[in-house]
Design an enzyme around this catalytic site. Sequence first.
Site, short mmCIF file in Angstrom:
data_model
loop_
_atom_site.label_atom_id
_atom_site.label_comp_id
_atom_site.label_asym_id
_atom_site.label_seq_id
_atom_site.Cartn_x
_atom_site.Cartn_y
_atom_site.Cartn_z
N GLY A 121 59.90 -2.81 7.64
CA GLY A 121 58.97 -3.01 8.51
C GLY A 121 58.84 -4.21 9.56
O GLY A 121 58.82 -4.12 10.77
N THR A 122 59.28 -5.47 9.09
CA THR A 122 59.63 -6.56 9.96
C THR A 122 60.39 -6.29 11.12
O THR A 122 60.11 -6.46 12.44
CB THR A 122 59.74 -7.79 9.12
OG1 THR A 122 59.04 -7.88 8.22
CG2 THR A 122 59.87 -9.01 10.07
N ASN B 168 46.80 -4.51 6.14
CA ASN B 168 47.22 -4.78 4.83
C ASN B 168 46.39 -5.67 3.93
O ASN B 168 46.63 -5.50 2.68
CB ASN B 168 48.57 -5.43 4.75
CG ASN B 168 48.76 -6.68 5.92
OD1 ASN B 168 48.32 -6.48 7.08
ND2 ASN B 168 48.77 -7.74 5.20
N GLN C 177 51.29 0.56 5.99
CA GLN C 177 50.58 0.75 5.12
C GLN C 177 49.82 1.96 4.95
O GLN C 177 49.13 2.39 4.00
CB GLN C 177 49.19 -0.35 4.84
CG GLN C 177 49.71 -1.98 4.78
CD GLN C 177 50.12 -2.09 3.46
OE1 GLN C 177 49.82 -1.47 2.58
NE2 GLN C 177 50.92 -3.18 3.28
N GLY D 105 60.27 1.28 3.46
CA GLY D 105 60.76 1.86 2.11
C GLY D 105 59.93 1.32 0.88
O GLY D 105 59.33 1.99 0.25
N HIS D 106 59.97 -0.14 0.78
CA HIS D 106 59.24 -0.61 -0.29
C HIS D 106 57.86 -0.46 -0.49
O HIS D 106 57.27 -0.77 -1.71
CB HIS D 106 60.00 -2.02 -0.55
CG HIS D 106 59.18 -3.07 0.29
ND1 HIS D 106 58.49 -3.81 0.07
CD2 HIS D 106 59.37 -3.37 1.51
CE1 HIS D 106 57.96 -4.77 0.78
NE2 HIS D 106 58.57 -4.51 1.99
N THR E 268 75.90 -0.89 10.44
CA THR E 268 76.48 0.14 9.31
C THR E 268 74.96 0.65 8.82
O THR E 268 74.39 -0.21 8.38
CB THR E 268 77.44 -0.47 8.72
OG1 THR E 268 78.46 -0.90 9.38
CG2 THR E 268 77.81 0.72 7.70
N CYS F 97 50.39 -18.58 2.92
CA CYS F 97 50.32 -19.73 2.08
C CYS F 97 51.41 -20.45 3.16
O CYS F 97 52.67 -20.02 2.65
CB CYS F 97 50.44 -19.69 0.80
SG CYS F 97 50.46 -21.46 -0.06
C1 LIG Z 1 51.05 -4.10 7.75
C2 LIG Z 1 52.62 -4.39 7.61
N1 LIG Z 1 53.53 -4.63 8.58
C3 LIG Z 1 54.71 -5.22 8.16
C4 LIG Z 1 55.20 -5.36 6.91
C5 LIG Z 1 56.59 -5.92 6.83
O1 LIG Z 1 57.32 -4.97 6.32
P1 LIG Z 1 58.60 -5.08 5.42
O2 LIG Z 1 58.31 -6.11 3.99
O3 LIG Z 1 59.46 -4.17 5.13
O4 LIG Z 1 59.64 -6.24 6.29
C6 LIG Z 1 54.15 -5.52 5.71
C7 LIG Z 1 54.65 -5.74 4.55
O5 LIG Z 1 53.95 -6.86 3.92
C8 LIG Z 1 52.96 -5.06 6.31
O6 LIG Z 1 51.94 -4.75 5.19
#
Ligand SMILES: Cc1ncc(COP(=O)(O)O)c(C=O)c1O
Length: 410
Positions: free
Chosen positions: A78-79, A165, A193, A219-220, A256, A348
């Site tokens: 996601g990041t 989140n 989310q 994915g996670h 890759t 934190c």
């Molecule tokens: C709303 C939201 N966006 C982005 C992320 C980041 O995703 P990732 O952990 O797959 O980089 C998170 C993870 O905490 C999230 O809750």
Amino acid sequence: MSSAPEALPGGTYFDHAATTPIKPTAMRVLTEVMPALSNPSSLHGSGRRARLAVDSAREQLARAAGAHPSEVIFTSGGTEADNLAVKGLYWQRRAQDPARRRILLPGIEHHAVLETAEWLETHEGAALGIVAVDAQGIVDLPALEATLAESADSVALVTVMWANNETGAIQPIPQIGELCARFGVPLHTDAVQVFGSLPPGTAPMSFRDSGAATLAISGHKIGAPVGIGALLVRRDVVLTPVLHGGGQERDIRSGTLDVAGICSFAAVAQELVASQEQESQRLAGLRDELLDAVVGLEGVTLRGPDPRTHPELRLPNNLHITVDDAEGDSLLFMLDMAGFDTATGSACTAGVPRPSHVLLAMGLSEEQSRGAQRFTLGWTTTERDVAALAAALPAVIAQARTAGMAAARR
Ligand SMILES: Cc1ncc(COP(=O)(O)O)c(C=O)c1O
């Protein structure tokens, strides 16, 4: 033979929004696909087989997310997807017209979006416009509309997360998408989310119907491994890449491809979307039991939309409270000692707890934001887990308050 590092003993898990345990389907696909690993860009037979596996997973994921296969850009999570969308849209729009430097976003965004936008402000001349949210954390649509009406020409992009989140608040993304389209401004949405997790009675998330130009998933958060995610990118949208290299993924994301991760992500996504209605009903029922058990306690306040009156506005697996006269990290620590894994929801930094930027954006004071605690349920959560947490909470809250008073006296 060396062995795996010893895992810490886990408590009963109420932190599925941080990461959810890997699902059996993901493990099965990973173990099937991983040994046959090859680079899907290679031209030989095993490379071509890997490419076929990726193509089929891309179709499967696209079906689950209401997208066209060519709109799926695999990322590491996601990041990365959020970084690619926000930077890629900003650079592209600014290159087309240097006047487009504004990024409109609510203050409740995840750090993956917020810090990216702030980085663009510091290093790339972006100007941030904060979109107001109400006390439940829902975007003020008339305010967004007024801002766009006033200055759409100078806006590079709008970014609004689909669900928060921390509080589980769900935004009216299709309406925001329509609004942005009316003003010719691209919308990015962080849907990490919500994918497969919308409330009972709600259709599964659909990229096609969202009106968004780009959408991030991970994915996670759904039971696939950590390290795989995707950015959905509408076919008419051009992004300036962040990573440069072999030109994979439409030249938008070089690197890759993780064939095993991609296949397991797609398999879990398909399963999840097919069972969304049933599973979200189950989770909402369990969450409501926990809610009933805590809202009656003195000094405990539900934060975010109330699922008893507006179930459609809150993720079914999320409960978020603040506790008067207690610190969030004391609550977390006491719950940990009692065998429950939970979260304060706020970051934190270097060991110094800070009030949640999400709660502050919703208008809470620093004082009100201190005793925040988030409980997120998931596919492993049982009735027994919820009953045990509900039974433990009154004593834990009392202990956390006593700890706070003792610290104040020192
Ligand atoms: C709303 C939201 N966006 C982005 C992320 C980041 O995703 P990732 O952990 O797959 O980089 C998170 C993870 O905490 C999230 O809750």
